[in-house]
Write an enzyme that holds these catalytic residues in place. Structure first.
Site, PDB file in Angstrom:
ATOM      1  N   LYS A 187       1.106  -1.338   0.233  1.00  0.00           N
ATOM      2  CA  LYS A 187      -0.463   0.417  -0.071  1.00  0.00           C
ATOM      3  C   LYS A 187       0.834   1.162   0.132  1.00  0.00           C
ATOM      4  O   LYS A 187       1.004   1.338   0.903  1.00  0.00           O
ATOM      5  CB  LYS A 187      -0.911  -0.502   1.656  1.00  0.00           C
ATOM      6  CG  LYS A 187      -2.178   0.758   1.103  1.00  0.00           C
ATOM      7  CD  LYS A 187      -1.600   1.988   1.103  1.00  0.00           C
ATOM      8  CE  LYS A 187      -2.243   3.325   2.156  1.00  0.00           C
ATOM      9  NZ  LYS A 187      -1.579   4.041   1.495  1.00  0.00           N
ATOM     10  N   GLU A 217       9.666   1.396  11.160  1.00  0.00           N
ATOM     11  CA  GLU A 217      11.290   2.418  11.068  1.00  0.00           C
ATOM     12  C   GLU A 217      10.522   3.696  10.924  1.00  0.00           C
ATOM     13  O   GLU A 217       9.431   4.173  10.031  1.00  0.00           O
ATOM     14  CB  GLU A 217      11.476   2.225   9.862  1.00  0.00           C
ATOM     15  CG  GLU A 217      13.181   3.122   8.942  1.00  0.00           C
ATOM     16  CD  GLU A 217      12.973   4.429   8.573  1.00  0.00           C
ATOM     17  OE1 GLU A 217      13.062   5.255   9.651  1.00  0.00           O
ATOM     18  OE2 GLU A 217      13.443   4.282   7.402  1.00  0.00           O
ATOM     19  N   CYS A 259      13.803  10.387   7.008  1.00  0.00           N
ATOM     20  CA  CYS A 259      14.132   9.663   8.112  1.00  0.00           C
ATOM     21  C   CYS A 259      14.841  10.371   9.235  1.00  0.00           C
ATOM     22  O   CYS A 259      15.200  10.369   9.603  1.00  0.00           O
ATOM     23  CB  CYS A 259      13.478   8.495   8.518  1.00  0.00           C
ATOM     24  SG  CYS A 259      14.364   7.585   7.347  1.00  0.00           S
ATOM     25  N   GLU A 300      10.122  16.079  15.274  1.00  0.00           N
ATOM     26  CA  GLU A 300      10.535  15.990  14.127  1.00  0.00           C
ATOM     27  C   GLU A 300      10.203  16.420  12.868  1.00  0.00           C
ATOM     28  O   GLU A 300       9.071  16.944  12.818  1.00  0.00           O
ATOM     29  CB  GLU A 300      10.852  13.955  13.209  1.00  0.00           C
ATOM     30  CG  GLU A 300      11.064  13.910  12.063  1.00  0.00           C
ATOM     31  CD  GLU A 300      10.934  12.261  11.402  1.00  0.00           C
ATOM     32  OE1 GLU A 300       9.123  11.678  11.129  1.00  0.00           O
ATOM     33  OE2 GLU A 300      11.765  12.017  10.966  1.00  0.00           O
TER      34      GLU A 300
HETATM   35  P1  NAD Z   1      -0.025   9.410   8.105  1.00  0.00           P
HETATM   36  O1  NAD Z   1       0.076   9.480   9.232  1.00  0.00           O
HETATM   37  O2  NAD Z   1      -1.022  10.165   6.990  1.00  0.00           O
HETATM   38  O3  NAD Z   1       0.715   8.753   6.896  1.00  0.00           O
HETATM   39  C1  NAD Z   1       1.903   7.757   6.263  1.00  0.00           C
HETATM   40  C2  NAD Z   1       1.010   6.433   5.602  1.00  0.00           C
HETATM   41  O4  NAD Z   1       0.912   4.769   6.838  1.00  0.00           O
HETATM   42  C3  NAD Z   1       0.646   6.617   4.182  1.00  0.00           C
HETATM   43  O5  NAD Z   1       1.268   5.748   3.444  1.00  0.00           O
HETATM   44  C4  NAD Z   1      -0.879   6.385   4.717  1.00  0.00           C
HETATM   45  O6  NAD Z   1      -1.612   6.116   3.571  1.00  0.00           O
HETATM   46  C5  NAD Z   1      -0.553   4.942   6.102  1.00  0.00           C
HETATM   47  N1  NAD Z   1      -1.832   4.978   7.014  1.00  0.00           N
HETATM   48  C6  NAD Z   1      -2.454   6.571   7.640  1.00  0.00           C
HETATM   49  N2  NAD Z   1      -2.989   5.745   8.071  1.00  0.00           N
HETATM   50  C7  NAD Z   1      -3.157   4.098   8.036  1.00  0.00           C
HETATM   51  C8  NAD Z   1      -3.856   3.540   8.957  1.00  0.00           C
HETATM   52  N3  NAD Z   1      -4.550   2.981  10.294  1.00  0.00           N
HETATM   53  N4  NAD Z   1      -3.143   1.676   8.990  1.00  0.00           N
HETATM   54  C9  NAD Z   1      -2.726   1.882   7.669  1.00  0.00           C
HETATM   55  N5  NAD Z   1      -1.872   3.053   7.538  1.00  0.00           N
HETATM   56  C10 NAD Z   1      -2.058   3.787   7.252  1.00  0.00           C
HETATM   57  O7  NAD Z   1       1.674  10.385   7.489  1.00  0.00           O
HETATM   58  P2  NAD Z   1       1.768  11.646   6.649  1.00  0.00           P
HETATM   59  O8  NAD Z   1       0.626  13.198   7.230  1.00  0.00           O
HETATM   60  O9  NAD Z   1       1.911  11.653   5.630  1.00  0.00           O
HETATM   61  O10 NAD Z   1       3.349  12.458   7.953  1.00  0.00           O
HETATM   62  C11 NAD Z   1       3.647  13.028   8.498  1.00  0.00           C
HETATM   63  C12 NAD Z   1       4.883  12.756   9.250  1.00  0.00           C
HETATM   64  O11 NAD Z   1       5.096  11.652   9.006  1.00  0.00           O
HETATM   65  C13 NAD Z   1       5.224  13.720   8.797  1.00  0.00           C
HETATM   66  O12 NAD Z   1       5.738  14.645   8.665  1.00  0.00           O
HETATM   67  C14 NAD Z   1       7.200  13.152   9.029  1.00  0.00           C
HETATM   68  O13 NAD Z   1       7.664  13.401   9.924  1.00  0.00           O
HETATM   69  C15 NAD Z   1       6.436  11.676   9.107  1.00  0.00           C
HETATM   70  N6  NAD Z   1       7.566  10.685   8.020  1.00  0.00           N
HETATM   71  C16 NAD Z   1       8.250  10.157   8.136  1.00  0.00           C
HETATM   72  C17 NAD Z   1       8.115   9.161   7.457  1.00  0.00           C
HETATM   73  C18 NAD Z   1       9.705   8.104   7.389  1.00  0.00           C
HETATM   74  O14 NAD Z   1      10.487   7.261   6.388  1.00  0.00           O
HETATM   75  N7  NAD Z   1       9.570   7.697   8.569  1.00  0.00           N
HETATM   76  C19 NAD Z   1       8.188   9.064   5.853  1.00  0.00           C
HETATM   77  C20 NAD Z   1       6.784   9.869   5.818  1.00  0.00           C
HETATM   78  C21 NAD Z   1       6.865  11.119   6.926  1.00  0.00           C
END
Ligand code: NAD
Length: 483
Positions: A177, A252, A286, A385
């Site tokens: 996904k 991660e 990250c 972060e």
């Molecule tokens: P988010 O939590 O809305 O979504 C993150 C991912 O998880 C997306 O692929 C989303 O489709 C999926 N997701 C969301 N809810 C889920 C659930 N209940 N079950 C399964 N999958 C789910 O995050 P965002 O708004 O895109 O980003 C928020 C913060 O996350 C950013 O500001 C950043 O700090 C962090 N981030 C970290 C990484 C990393 O590499 N560790 C990468 C992207 C974002």
């Protein structure tokens, strides 16, 4: 409008729209314009994909294939990615806003994952264990079964490579996904997997929102293992869901990584690497080096050099190849801007900012790099972060103080030590709590071979390298009585 490409899911070897027919618009971070659409999949699409993955794992050709054959498919996949590298890089840059040179390097990293894991496929084996009496034991390294991979938007192609490279290598089948904010390269790689000869149902890719498709996948009872990379908040939700099904996970979850600069370091060498460590991918990494700790005796000299460099940095459209591109979304831009505004309200010392290119499309998600000096260790800027090009600098007194400051966050992903004293390099590296420590470099090379993952709030489990294969498999022990 009608020319917009409609990307499709990959389920059971077929490209298909969401069952509901619903779509999500794909917006370019560089100009705010919609240029494609992806399926807005629901629980029903996820269910089909999990069933296809289960069938391919239990009944299909995959389970009968030798590790050597699986490795050959991965090598062919790597070759195909190489062949399509320009197309994939352009797609990745347009979809994520990252500059083209970086997207090219990400796609090279994706091809390298398939090459690395393709070569490793038939070199993974168990052990024989000596026992007392008339017993002998051996271990088999077996796949988990159906693996769910939830991929973030910051490095869609590269993170896809590390998850599916390792999982396929060990003989698992997968449902991926990708993040709704950036998934075109992932869907395109799905199309290429058919040509590479990945059997139907072994790799399934289902696009959609996290709240619907992501939640349906992570809570699915027929998923055996989950690989997740993204925010700690969503990571916690997924761990709770996985716990209800007693499933294994790797998490991660980001970091607040420190680059520690001692007075005896080669400062000329350190400077560009420290700058790159925070502007790479516009800081949406990250493992961004978002804190720089500088020994007091060289603080003024080094911070001024950093400030000079920051003032020269330019953010602009992905295809113009400035120093950094746009942030992924308006939402992310608001998050980063809110941190900067809060820091200004708290009168933190904003020492330098870069620029936004004059020709930027006004509707793009651009932000200039920001350098803050003498940041209080307890402030949000130093602790949270930010996921944007914002660097916090602090002075430290001595080695002990440096270690204390480096460890002074909830995270523990990576770190670096800049010093020419060999004994100190080892001492400090051993005392910093993180999964990876660089000495006189940062994020060096592509590092597909290097185990990667964190401790504390940065998560657990290791991806990449051979460790990634151990995570994507489980040991079975067989005990013989040969009396
Ligand atoms: P988010 O939590 O809305 O979504 C993150 C991912 O998880 C997306 O692929 C989303 O489709 C999926 N997701 C969301 N809810 C889920 C659930 N209940 N079950 C399964 N999958 C789910 O995050 P965002 O708004 O895109 O980003 C928020 C913060 O996350 C950013 O500001 C950043 O700090 C962090 N981030 C970290 C990484 C990393 O590499 N560790 C990468 C992207 C974002």
């Amino acid at each position: 409008m009608t020319n917009k490409k409609q990307y499709k899911n990959l389920i059971a070897g077929k490209l298909c729209p969401a069952i509901s027919g619903k779509k999500l618009d794909v917006i370019s971070p560089s100009d705010g314009l919609s240029f494609a659409s992806i399926p807005e999949s629901s629980k029903r699409d996820i269910d089909l994909a999990v069933r296809a993955a289960r069938h391919a794992y239990e009944k299909g050709a995959w389970g009968k294939m030798s590790a050597t054959e699986r490795g050959r498919i991965l090598l062919k996949f790597s070759f195909l990615i190489e062949k399509h590298k320009n197309e994939l890089a352009e797609l990745e840059a347009k979809d994520t806003g990252k500059i083209l040179s970086q997207a090219k390097s990400d796609i090279a990293g994706l091809a390298r994952y398939f090459e690395f894991y393709g070569g490793a496929a038939d070199k993974m084996h168990g052990d024989t264990i000596p026992m007392k009496g008339d017993f002998l034991a051996l271990t088999l390294r077996e796949p988990h079964g159906v693996v769910a991979g939830i991929i973030p938007w910051n490095y869609p192609s590269k993170i896809l490579g590390r998850v599916i490279g390792a999982a396929l290598d060990m003989g698992n089948s997968l449902v991926i996904k990708p993040a709704e904010d950036a998934c075109l390269s992932v869907l395109r790689v799905g199309e290429l997997s058919i040509i590479a000869g990945v059997p139907d149902g072994v790799l399934n890719i289902v696009a959609g929102t996290g709240i619907e498709a992501g939640a349906a996948l992570s809570s699915h009872k027929d998923v055996d293992f989950i690989s997740f990379t993204d925010s700690p908040i969503t990571g916690t939700i997924i761990q709770q869901t996985a716990a209800k099904n007693n499933r294994g996970v790797t998490m991660e979850l980001g970091g607040k990584s420190a680059q520690v600069v001692f007075a005896d370091a080669d400062l000329e060498k350190a400077l560009p690497v420290i700058v790159s460590g925070i502007i790479h991918n516009s800081g949406q990494v990250c493992s961004a080096g978002s804190r720089v700790l500088i020994e007091q005796s060289i603080y003024d000299e080094f911070i001024n050099k950093l400030a000079t460099k920051f003032k020269e940095l330019v953010a602009g459209p992905h295809d113009a190849d400035f120093d950094l591109g746009a942030l992924i979304s308006q939402k992310q831009l608001k998050i980063v801007n809110a941190f900067i505004e809060q820091a200004k309200q708290e009168n933190l010392e904003l020492l330098a900012t870069g620029k936004i290119a004059n020709n930027d499309p006004k509707s793009g998600n651009y932000i200039a790099p920001h350098l803050f000096s003498n940041v209080p260790a307890k402030s949000d800027l130093a602790q949270k972060e930010i996921f944007g090009p914002v660097l916090c600098a602090f002075p430290f007194k001595d080695e002990e103080d440096a270690i204390k400051l480096a460890n002074n966050t909830e995270f523990g992903l990576i770190s670096s030590v800049w010093s020419n004293d060999g004994a100190r390099q080892i001492r400090v590296a051993k005392k910093i709590r993180a999964g990876q420590i660089f000495i006189n470099s940062y994020g060096a090379g592509d590092g597909n071979e290097l185990p990667f993952g964190g401790c504390k709030k940065s998560g657990f489990g290791r991806e990449k390298g051979l460790e990634g294969l151990y995570e994507m498999s489980a040991i079975k022990t067989i005990i013989f009585n040969h009396s």
